[in-house]
Design a protein around this motif. Structure first.
Motif, PDB file in Angstrom:
ATOM      1  N   GLU A   9       0.828  -1.209   0.000  1.00 44.26           N
ATOM      2  CA  GLU A   9       0.000   0.000   0.000  1.00 44.26           C
ATOM      3  C   GLU A   9       0.864   1.262   0.000  1.00 44.26           C
ATOM      4  O   GLU A   9       0.591   2.217  -0.710  1.00 44.26           O
ATOM      5  N   ARG A  10       1.910   1.196   0.823  1.00 44.78           N
ATOM      6  CA  ARG A  10       2.824   2.351   0.891  1.00 44.78           C
ATOM      7  C   ARG A  10       3.537   2.555  -0.434  1.00 44.78           C
ATOM      8  O   ARG A  10       3.735   3.685  -0.877  1.00 44.78           O
ATOM      9  N   ALA A  11       3.910   1.455  -1.063  1.00 42.41           N
ATOM     10  CA  ALA A  11       4.617   1.557  -2.348  1.00 42.41           C
ATOM     11  C   ALA A  11       3.720   2.204  -3.398  1.00 42.41           C
ATOM     12  O   ALA A  11       4.163   3.065  -4.161  1.00 42.41           O
ATOM     13  N   SER A  12       2.441   1.796  -3.422  1.00 41.17           N
ATOM     14  CA  SER A  12       1.508   2.394  -4.389  1.00 41.17           C
ATOM     15  C   SER A  12       1.358   3.881  -4.132  1.00 41.17           C
ATOM     16  O   SER A  12       1.362   4.699  -5.046  1.00 41.17           O
ATOM     17  N   LYS A  13       1.239   4.225  -2.874  1.00 40.65           N
ATOM     18  CA  LYS A  13       1.042   5.628  -2.530  1.00 40.65           C
ATOM     19  C   LYS A  13       2.293   6.438  -2.874  1.00 40.65           C
ATOM     20  O   LYS A  13       2.195   7.574  -3.349  1.00 40.65           O
ATOM     21  N   GLY A  14       3.443   5.844  -2.645  1.00 43.56           N
ATOM     22  CA  GLY A  14       4.697   6.515  -3.008  1.00 43.56           C
ATOM     23  C   GLY A  14       4.756   6.796  -4.501  1.00 43.56           C
ATOM     24  O   GLY A  14       5.115   7.904  -4.922  1.00 43.56           O
ATOM     25  N   GLU A  15       4.390   5.812  -5.303  1.00 38.87           N
ATOM     26  CA  GLU A  15       4.350   5.979  -6.758  1.00 38.87           C
ATOM     27  C   GLU A  15       3.376   7.080  -7.154  1.00 38.87           C
ATOM     28  O   GLU A  15       3.666   7.943  -7.982  1.00 38.87           O
ATOM     29  N   SER A 124      -9.748  14.285  -1.475  1.00 40.06           N
ATOM     30  CA  SER A 124      -9.084  13.028  -1.120  1.00 40.06           C
ATOM     31  C   SER A 124      -9.299  12.691   0.352  1.00 40.06           C
ATOM     32  O   SER A 124      -9.399  13.583   1.197  1.00 40.06           O
ATOM     33  N   SER A 125      -9.344  11.385   0.634  1.00 39.60           N
ATOM     34  CA  SER A 125      -9.483  10.953   2.031  1.00 39.60           C
ATOM     35  C   SER A 125      -8.179  11.181   2.799  1.00 39.60           C
ATOM     36  O   SER A 125      -8.166  11.197   4.020  1.00 39.60           O
ATOM     37  N   ASP A 126      -7.086  11.349   2.059  1.00 41.49           N
ATOM     38  CA  ASP A 126      -5.802  11.655   2.691  1.00 41.49           C
ATOM     39  C   ASP A 126      -5.724  13.175   2.875  1.00 41.49           C
ATOM     40  O   ASP A 126      -5.678  13.921   1.892  1.00 41.49           O
ATOM     41  N   GLU A 127      -5.704  13.601   4.126  1.00 44.41           N
ATOM     42  CA  GLU A 127      -5.801  15.045   4.394  1.00 44.41           C
ATOM     43  C   GLU A 127      -4.669  15.847   3.781  1.00 44.41           C
ATOM     44  O   GLU A 127      -4.857  16.975   3.334  1.00 44.41           O
ATOM     45  N   ALA A 133      -3.468  19.611  -2.802  1.00 46.30           N
ATOM     46  CA  ALA A 133      -4.254  19.785  -4.025  1.00 46.30           C
ATOM     47  C   ALA A 133      -5.016  21.110  -3.994  1.00 46.30           C
ATOM     48  O   ALA A 133      -5.063  21.839  -4.991  1.00 46.30           O
ATOM     49  N   ALA A 134      -5.602  21.426  -2.841  1.00 40.39           N
ATOM     50  CA  ALA A 134      -6.389  22.661  -2.736  1.00 40.39           C
ATOM     51  C   ALA A 134      -5.503  23.889  -2.939  1.00 40.39           C
ATOM     52  O   ALA A 134      -5.873  24.842  -3.626  1.00 40.39           O
ATOM     53  N   LYS A 135      -4.314  23.837  -2.374  1.00 41.74           N
ATOM     54  CA  LYS A 135      -3.383  24.962  -2.518  1.00 41.74           C
ATOM     55  C   LYS A 135      -2.925  25.086  -3.982  1.00 41.74           C
ATOM     56  O   LYS A 135      -2.927  26.172  -4.560  1.00 41.74           O
ATOM     57  N   ALA A 136      -2.539  23.960  -4.545  1.00 35.69           N
ATOM     58  CA  ALA A 136      -2.029  23.964  -5.917  1.00 35.69           C
ATOM     59  C   ALA A 136      -3.108  24.393  -6.904  1.00 35.69           C
ATOM     60  O   ALA A 136      -2.830  25.062  -7.901  1.00 35.69           O
ATOM     61  N   ARG A 137      -4.344  24.041  -6.600  1.00 39.91           N
ATOM     62  CA  ARG A 137      -5.407  24.354  -7.551  1.00 39.91           C
ATOM     63  C   ARG A 137      -5.617  25.853  -7.703  1.00 39.91           C
ATOM     64  O   ARG A 137      -5.914  26.343  -8.794  1.00 39.91           O
ATOM     65  N   LYS A 138      -5.440  26.580  -6.614  1.00 39.50           N
ATOM     66  CA  LYS A 138      -5.571  28.040  -6.710  1.00 39.50           C
ATOM     67  C   LYS A 138      -4.565  28.583  -7.712  1.00 39.50           C
ATOM     68  O   LYS A 138      -4.870  29.465  -8.507  1.00 39.50           O
ATOM     69  N   ASP A 186      -3.290   3.633  -9.991  1.00 43.46           N
ATOM     70  CA  ASP A 186      -4.491   4.483  -9.895  1.00 43.46           C
ATOM     71  C   ASP A 186      -5.639   3.716  -9.245  1.00 43.46           C
ATOM     72  O   ASP A 186      -6.351   4.248  -8.392  1.00 43.46           O
ATOM     73  N   ALA A 187      -5.791   2.454  -9.666  1.00 44.56           N
ATOM     74  CA  ALA A 187      -6.889   1.641  -9.128  1.00 44.56           C
ATOM     75  C   ALA A 187      -6.739   1.477  -7.614  1.00 44.56           C
ATOM     76  O   ALA A 187      -7.712   1.595  -6.868  1.00 44.56           O
ATOM     77  N   ALA A 188      -5.498   1.229  -7.169  1.00 40.30           N
ATOM     78  CA  ALA A 188      -5.261   1.063  -5.723  1.00 40.30           C
ATOM     79  C   ALA A 188      -5.579   2.355  -4.978  1.00 40.30           C
ATOM     80  O   ALA A 188      -6.138   2.329  -3.877  1.00 40.30           O
ATOM     81  N   MET A 189      -5.247   3.481  -5.580  1.00 42.12           N
ATOM     82  CA  MET A 189      -5.495   4.775  -4.929  1.00 42.12           C
ATOM     83  C   MET A 189      -6.987   5.099  -4.882  1.00 42.12           C
ATOM     84  O   MET A 189      -7.483   5.687  -3.924  1.00 42.12           O
ATOM     85  N   VAL A 190      -7.696   4.725  -5.941  1.00 39.69           N
ATOM     86  CA  VAL A 190      -9.150   4.932  -5.950  1.00 39.69           C
ATOM     87  C   VAL A 190      -9.785   4.082  -4.852  1.00 39.69           C
ATOM     88  O   VAL A 190     -10.627   4.560  -4.089  1.00 39.69           O
ATOM     89  N   GLU A 191      -9.308   2.867  -4.754  1.00 37.50           N
ATOM     90  CA  GLU A 191      -9.863   1.946  -3.765  1.00 37.50           C
ATOM     91  C   GLU A 191      -9.692   2.484  -2.340  1.00 37.50           C
ATOM     92  O   GLU A 191     -10.569   2.344  -1.510  1.00 37.50           O
ATOM     93  N   GLN A 192      -8.563   3.130  -2.095  1.00 37.08           N
ATOM     94  CA  GLN A 192      -8.309   3.674  -0.758  1.00 37.08           C
ATOM     95  C   GLN A 192      -8.924   5.065  -0.563  1.00 37.08           C
ATOM     96  O   GLN A 192      -8.747   5.680   0.487  1.00 37.08           O
ATOM     97  N   GLY A 193      -9.575   5.576  -1.607  1.00 44.31           N
ATOM     98  CA  GLY A 193     -10.197   6.898  -1.485  1.00 44.31           C
ATOM     99  C   GLY A 193      -9.196   8.037  -1.550  1.00 44.31           C
ATOM    100  O   GLY A 193      -9.523   9.190  -1.266  1.00 44.31           O
ATOM    101  N   ILE A 194      -7.958   7.706  -1.899  1.00 41.63           N
ATOM    102  CA  ILE A 194      -6.913   8.739  -1.932  1.00 41.63           C
ATOM    103  C   ILE A 194      -6.876   9.442  -3.281  1.00 41.63           C
ATOM    104  O   ILE A 194      -6.781  10.662  -3.375  1.00 41.63           O
TER     105      ILE A 194
END
Lengths: 258, 94
Positions: A9-15, A124-127, A133-138, A186-194
């Protein structure tokens, strides 16, 4: 040691975080090469501003990627000590600057995508992902406004500017398919709500890009063969040259400071 | 055809409640571009909350050769400054 599942899980998130950081990083490096070469002084500063915003975003994502990796690498280590095949940016952003129209179109395609992507990631569920993302989007909201404005000016401008910007659209279109192509990360990240499924961004992107192309009196290319592989580390030769220039100092003088 | 972009005068308000202040000028093809360029040139270090742009050619200025007639007469009229009033004790917010 971590449980293997947790490790995966950590490896996917790192990627996932590397992908988020590498695209703005590469685009920032490309854009900053315009400094002192832009058509007018005002544009010189504007392109540098955009590049600095993107460097800032890259740092936030890559620092986080380094923490998740847990090997003691920070954003600098990731930016300056990885070879091209370890970069996870989309192919679009590594395309050479070309002429001003090429740079504007490359930026515009990216901005419209990043705007939609970051908007979705802000939930994202990851705060920490949501906050970055919110900062970058501005910032990207402004970049998009600027690049869209230029796209329309150049498209609906002179015969020469129209011709150049149409050629840029035609040549860069093949790199837009990858933006909406998901894989197992991407699929793993969607699954985790991230993360979000890249495919859902396509419609948002087209909703923005198609009318702008029309207003710019440009022809939207048909979706032919699309290049892919950047997110998985398969890059064009152009990225290696760019990284060689970007990394030469820290690689020649490791640990050098001002 | 004139290929030079027109010059624009840029005014930035540094915070709400203050007036816009002239900060400089720049070239831009039209007002929209002038605002964007002004944003990038003059507010990149957090200098402003609002920008005005005005075409330099629309600015009507005093004639420098008239400076004596226009401005010198006020130099020796100290009584126009409110410096001769005594402030009563206890008055706040003056």
């Amino acid at each position: 040691m971590c449980h293997p599942e947790v490790r995966a899980e950590r490896a996917s998130k790192g990627e996932f975080l590397l992908r988020l950081g590498d695209s703005p990083l590469v685009l920032a490096q490309r854009s900053s090469a315009w400094v002192a070469h832009a058509p007018i002084m005002e544009e010189d500063v504007a392109l540098a501003n955009v590049a600095l915003d993107l460097f800032g975003q890259a740092k936030l994502w890559l620092d986080y990627a380094g923490e998740i990796e847990g090997a003691g690498r920070d954003a600098d280590a990731l930016a300056f000590a990885r070879n091209a095949d370890a970069y996870r940016n989309v192919l679009l952003v590594e395309q050479p600057n070309g002429n001003f129209a090429d740079t504007i179109v490359r930026g515009y395609f990216y901005d419209a995508w990043a705007h939609a992507h970051l908007g979705a990631l802000a939930h994202s569920s990851d705060e920490r992902v949501a906050a970055i993302a919110a900062k970058a989007r501005k910032e990207v909201t402004y970049h998009l406004r600027r690049s869209e404005d230029w796209l329309i000016r150049l498209g609906d401008g002179t015969e020469l500017s129209h011709e150049r910007v149409q050629r840029a659209v035609d040549e860069l279109w093949r790199y837009t398919g990858e933006l909406f192509l998901g894989d197992e990360i991407d699929a793993a990240m969607v699954e985790q709500g991230i993360g979000v499924d890249p495919a859902i961004l396509r419609e948002l992107w087209l909703e923005r890009v198609s009318p702008a192309l029309r207003t710019a009196t440009l022809v939207q290319p048909s979706d032919g063969w699309m290049q892919r592989g950047g997110k998985q580390g398969r890059h064009s030769e152009a990225l290696s040259y760019m990284l060689a220039e970007m990394q030469v100092l820290p690689r020649s003088y490791p640990g050098a400071t001002w | 055809m004139n290929k030079e972009w027109p010059l624009w005068e840029i005014f930035v308000r540094s915070e709400n409640g203050l007036a816009h202040k002239h900060v400089g000028s720049l070239h831009a093809a039209d007002a929209e571009m002038a605002v964007q360029n002004a944003r990038d040139l003059y507010t990149r270090r957090n200098e402003g909350v609002s920008i005005w742009v005005v075409k330099s050619s629309d600015v009507v200025a005093t004639d420098p050769s008239q400076a004596e007639a226009l401005f010198e007469p006020s130099e020796d009229k100290a009584y126009r400054h409110a410096t001769f009033y005594k402030v009563p004790e206890g008055v706040k917010h003056l």
